[in-house]
Design a protein around this motif. Structure first.
Motif, short mmCIF file in Angstrom:
data_model
loop_
_atom_site.label_atom_id
_atom_site.label_comp_id
_atom_site.label_asym_id
_atom_site.label_seq_id
_atom_site.Cartn_x
_atom_site.Cartn_y
_atom_site.Cartn_z
N UNK A 481 0.83 -1.21 0.00
CA UNK A 481 0.00 0.00 0.00
C UNK A 481 0.86 1.26 0.00
N UNK A 482 0.29 2.33 -0.54
CA UNK A 482 0.94 3.63 -0.47
C UNK A 482 1.55 4.07 -1.79
N UNK A 483 2.22 5.22 -1.72
CA UNK A 483 2.83 5.82 -2.90
C UNK A 483 4.33 5.96 -2.67
N UNK A 484 5.11 5.59 -3.69
CA UNK A 484 6.56 5.81 -3.65
C UNK A 484 6.91 6.86 -4.69
N UNK A 485 7.58 7.93 -4.25
CA UNK A 485 8.01 8.99 -5.17
C UNK A 485 9.52 8.92 -5.30
N UNK A 486 9.98 8.69 -6.52
CA UNK A 486 11.41 8.58 -6.80
C UNK A 486 11.86 9.85 -7.52
N UNK A 487 12.75 10.61 -6.88
CA UNK A 487 13.27 11.83 -7.51
C UNK A 487 14.45 11.45 -8.40
N UNK A 488 14.40 11.91 -9.64
CA UNK A 488 15.41 11.52 -10.61
C UNK A 488 15.72 12.69 -11.54
N UNK A 489 16.95 12.76 -11.99
CA UNK A 489 17.35 13.82 -12.91
C UNK A 489 17.09 13.46 -14.36
N UNK A 490 16.79 12.19 -14.63
CA UNK A 490 16.57 11.72 -16.01
C UNK A 490 15.10 11.36 -16.19
N UNK A 491 14.53 11.79 -17.32
CA UNK A 491 13.12 11.49 -17.58
C UNK A 491 12.96 10.23 -18.43
N UNK A 492 14.07 9.65 -18.87
CA UNK A 492 14.00 8.51 -19.79
C UNK A 492 14.44 7.19 -19.19
N UNK A 493 15.12 7.24 -18.04
CA UNK A 493 15.67 6.00 -17.48
C UNK A 493 15.11 5.72 -16.09
N UNK A 512 3.49 4.40 -8.07
CA UNK A 512 4.87 4.85 -8.19
C UNK A 512 4.91 6.12 -9.02
N UNK A 513 5.63 7.14 -8.49
CA UNK A 513 5.72 8.43 -9.17
C UNK A 513 7.20 8.75 -9.41
N UNK A 514 7.53 9.07 -10.66
CA UNK A 514 8.88 9.54 -10.98
C UNK A 514 8.83 11.06 -11.07
N UNK A 515 9.60 11.72 -10.22
CA UNK A 515 9.55 13.19 -10.15
C UNK A 515 10.88 13.78 -10.59
N UNK A 516 10.84 14.63 -11.60
CA UNK A 516 12.02 15.35 -12.08
C UNK A 516 11.77 16.84 -11.94
N UNK A 517 12.70 17.53 -11.26
CA UNK A 517 12.61 18.99 -11.12
C UNK A 517 13.72 19.61 -11.94
N UNK A 518 13.36 20.48 -12.86
CA UNK A 518 14.35 21.10 -13.72
C UNK A 518 14.19 22.62 -13.71
N UNK A 519 15.27 23.33 -14.01
CA UNK A 519 15.22 24.79 -14.06
C UNK A 519 15.30 25.24 -15.51
N UNK A 520 14.87 26.46 -15.75
CA UNK A 520 14.87 27.01 -17.10
C UNK A 520 15.54 28.37 -17.09
#
Length: 630
Positions: A481-493, A512-520
């Motif tokens: 049960x529950x949510x796992x959030x994985x912070x990653x710098x790559x959106x493809x791997x 499962x959530x893949x989270x990528x934070x990027x700057x512009x």
């Protein structure tokens, strides 16, 4: 403080103008304390003859008109990056306009980062020279007070840095009125002296500057190294545009600041014409003896405000550098619930404090410090003008682009002349901003390059995300049960943290959530463009959040947006965050030089924890350690 969206409202415009006076013009407003005295410093060899005084005044006048009024107040304030100014904002704009060629990108990155690096030297020099020059007014009252100058200066500087953690919101509202009083006092002191010798006003004509150069070309050229002190704060005018907007800054300059500065410089000139010995302390000698002490107190208050403005500027440029990927994550504290621009960076604050104290103890007088001060100012001006050549390109309008570049050619000629005049002062103190700039430049490029190498080392060979999701859906492991959030710098791997967790624990969360934070390269991102959500399958989501370089990323904000706009629900008590924490193993066969690699490893170890930087609830975090050979 951010510019009001409606600057046509007279009340709002007046309020913004008053606030801008307290923040933007503190640095340039304290230049009369030391600039004229620096021009006639006995060590420079320029005697206070009538022709020399008029020549220097003419140079000061046209430096203020051409460099500050024309270049910064009228021209550069139009060179905004979505409303933001400053060397890093201009660099981001130039990179957007440059051709996608690596050589061009490298040049503009070098210019922008070099200007930012020099700004750190300026941030240390301004409090030192400003406070010292104000407190030195005590020696005009009584030479025996000279022994108190250094201790009192150190106490004031320690006080300035000690109160940074409390923010400037409480005292900021007093800055504007104090600075207005300061500029009114500058003007009044100047007028009182000009009345005694109105002939000094002849220096308004540029012919006196030309005659000065024709009569003493070498001496006049070297004098530019001191004249440049009158244009300190030009970069602050440009960098603070995002806080107040163009119009309040322009009104404040032409209505109060420029008249006050010119009147005071001409008053000092008139005093020196009457009494050449007054060139040692012309500013405080303008005041009647009974008013010198109140003037010292007012000058000290003005220098505290000038120092505050530069320190805040260093905090802002540090945040921009972090967001653009040129500095490691740092603890950034918001000191106001209402104003996003009011921040405090503890590590930078105390490093800057130590640098300022060392400067005061090493150089001891404002006269000694002026040699160090001029070089950083000129260096930043040159970097800004060169970057503007591409940043201000007008697509589809070659004629306007040509006119802009012709004007920039005039500005760069002036900037380079001022910089060249400061080169002889490098052995006397100009080495300090150069040394600070080189160190900061090394750190910024080391971090940028190291992160790039580390990214490739981590993500090369990783399992493609699409293939991983398909394999899980085809042959699912045990789900909990529950949510796992994985912070990653790559959106493809697929993140290593997920693979390690699956390998060792043999389970996977039901969501499962893949989270990528990027700057512009823009200052602020509109809320509608903040978040991109991709549903990879029934139980896998991908979030890509984008932040501008003046914004602070926040995971709770991202999750709230995902729930509101995309229906992704992450219950706080059943959500876990999985982060990778890399430990660098230095390999002598690395692509990076050994010293640079060790520096990067040290910066990586001391970077702020992701939980603090991204505002992740610390009791919901699982860190997966990884050793990476570089």
């Amino acid at each position: 403080m951010h510019a009001s969206p409606n600057q046509n409202d007279p009340k709002k415009l007046a309020g913004l103008t008053l606030a801008a006076l307290g923040v933007v013009y503190g640095d340039i407003g304290t230049s009369p304390l030391y600039a004229m005295a620096a021009c006639f410093n006995p060590e420079r060899g320029l005697t206070a003859t009538p022709d020399n005084v008029l020549g220097i005044l003419s140079l000061i006048t046209w430096a203020l008109l051409l460099v500050i009024s024309l270049k910064y107040v009228l021209f550069m304030l139009r060179a905004d990056n979505n409303g933001e100014g400053g060397i890093l904002a201009l660099m981001a704009l130039a990179l957007r306009n440059a051709h996608r060629q690596r050589g061009q990108f490298s040049i503009f990155i070098l210019l922008g980062i070099s200007g930012a690096a020099l700004f750190y030297g300026d941030g240390a020099l301004t409090p030192a020279i400003s406070v010292l020059s104000a407190v030195e007014g005590l020696k005009v009252i009584d030479p025996s007070f000279g022994r108190f100058v250094i201790p009192l200066t150190l106490i004031i500087i320690l006080g300035i840095f000690a109160v940074q953690k409390h923010g400037t919101g409480g005292v900021g509202k007093f800055f504007g009125p104090v600075v207005v009083l300061w500029f009114l006092s500058l003007g009044a002191l100047g007028v009182n002296s000009i009345v005694n010798d109105p002939s000094v006003l002849k220096a308004l004509s540029p012919t006196y500057a030309v005659s000065f150069f024709l009569a003493q070309p070498l001496m006049a050229f070297l004098s530019l190294g001191s004249v440049v002190l009158v244009v300190t704060g030009g970069e602050a005018i440009y960098a603070d545009m995002g806080h107040f907007g163009r119009k309040p800054i322009q009104i404040g300059w032409f209505a109060l600041v420029l008249p006050g500065l010119l009147l005071n410089y001409y008053g000092q000139g008139a005093l020196i014409l009457q009494d050449p010995s007054a060139a040692n302390h012309p500013f405080f000698l303008l005041a009647p003896e009974s008013l010198v002490l109140p003037l010292v107190i007012l000058a000290t208050a003005a220098t505290v405000i000038a120092s505050q403005a530069l320190i805040s500027g260093v905090f802002s440029i540090t945040r921009q550098a972090v967001q653009l990927g040129y500095m490691p994550r740092m603890s950034i504290v918001h000191t106001s619930d209402n104003e996003i621009g009011q921040i405090y960076v503890p590590s930078v604050n105390w490093a800057l404090c130590v640098a300022v104290l060392v400067l005061v103890l090493s150089f001891k007088t404002s006269g000694n410090l002026e040699a160090a001060y001029g070089f950083s100012i000129c260096g930043i001006m040159v970097m800004t003008t060169l970057t503007a050549f591409v940043a201000l390109k007008k697509p589809g309008n070659p004629r306007k682009t040509m006119l802009v570049r012709l004007l920039l050619c005039g500005f760069i000629t002036i900037d380079l002349a001022l910089l060249a005049a400061n080169i002889p002062k490098i052995p006397e103190g100009g080495w300090f901003p150069v040394a600070v700039g080189v160190v900061m430049l090394l750190m910024m490029f080391t971090w940028k390059r190291g992160r790039r190498v580390l990214f490739h080392r981590i993500h090369d060979g990783e399992l493609p995300l699409e293939i991983f999701v398909q394999s899980i859906e085809a042959s699912p492991p045990y789900r909990v049960e529950g949510t796992a959030i994985f912070m990653t710098g790559s959106i493809d791997t697929t993140p290593h943290a997920l693979l390690h967790n699956l390998k060792h624990n043999k389970v996977l969360h039901e969501q499962v959530v893949f989270l990528t934070i990027q700057s512009t390269d823009i200052p602020k991102v509109e809320e509608k463009d903040r978040l991109k959500v991709v549903r990879l399958s029934d139980s896998f989501w991908q979030l890509i959040a984008t932040y501008g370089f003046t914004e602070d990323p926040a995971v709770p904000e991202i999750l709230a947006l995902a729930e509101r706009d995309h229906g992704l629900v992450c219950e706080e008590m059943t959500t876990s965050f999985f982060l990778s924490r890399e430990t660098i193993i230095c390999d002598r066969t690395s692509k990076m030089p050994w010293v640079q690699l060790r520096l990067f490893a040290w910066m990586q170890r001391n970077a702020s924890r992701p939980t603090d930087f991204y505002k992740i609830p610390p009791n919901r975090v699982v860190e997966m350690g990884t050793q990476v050979e570089m």
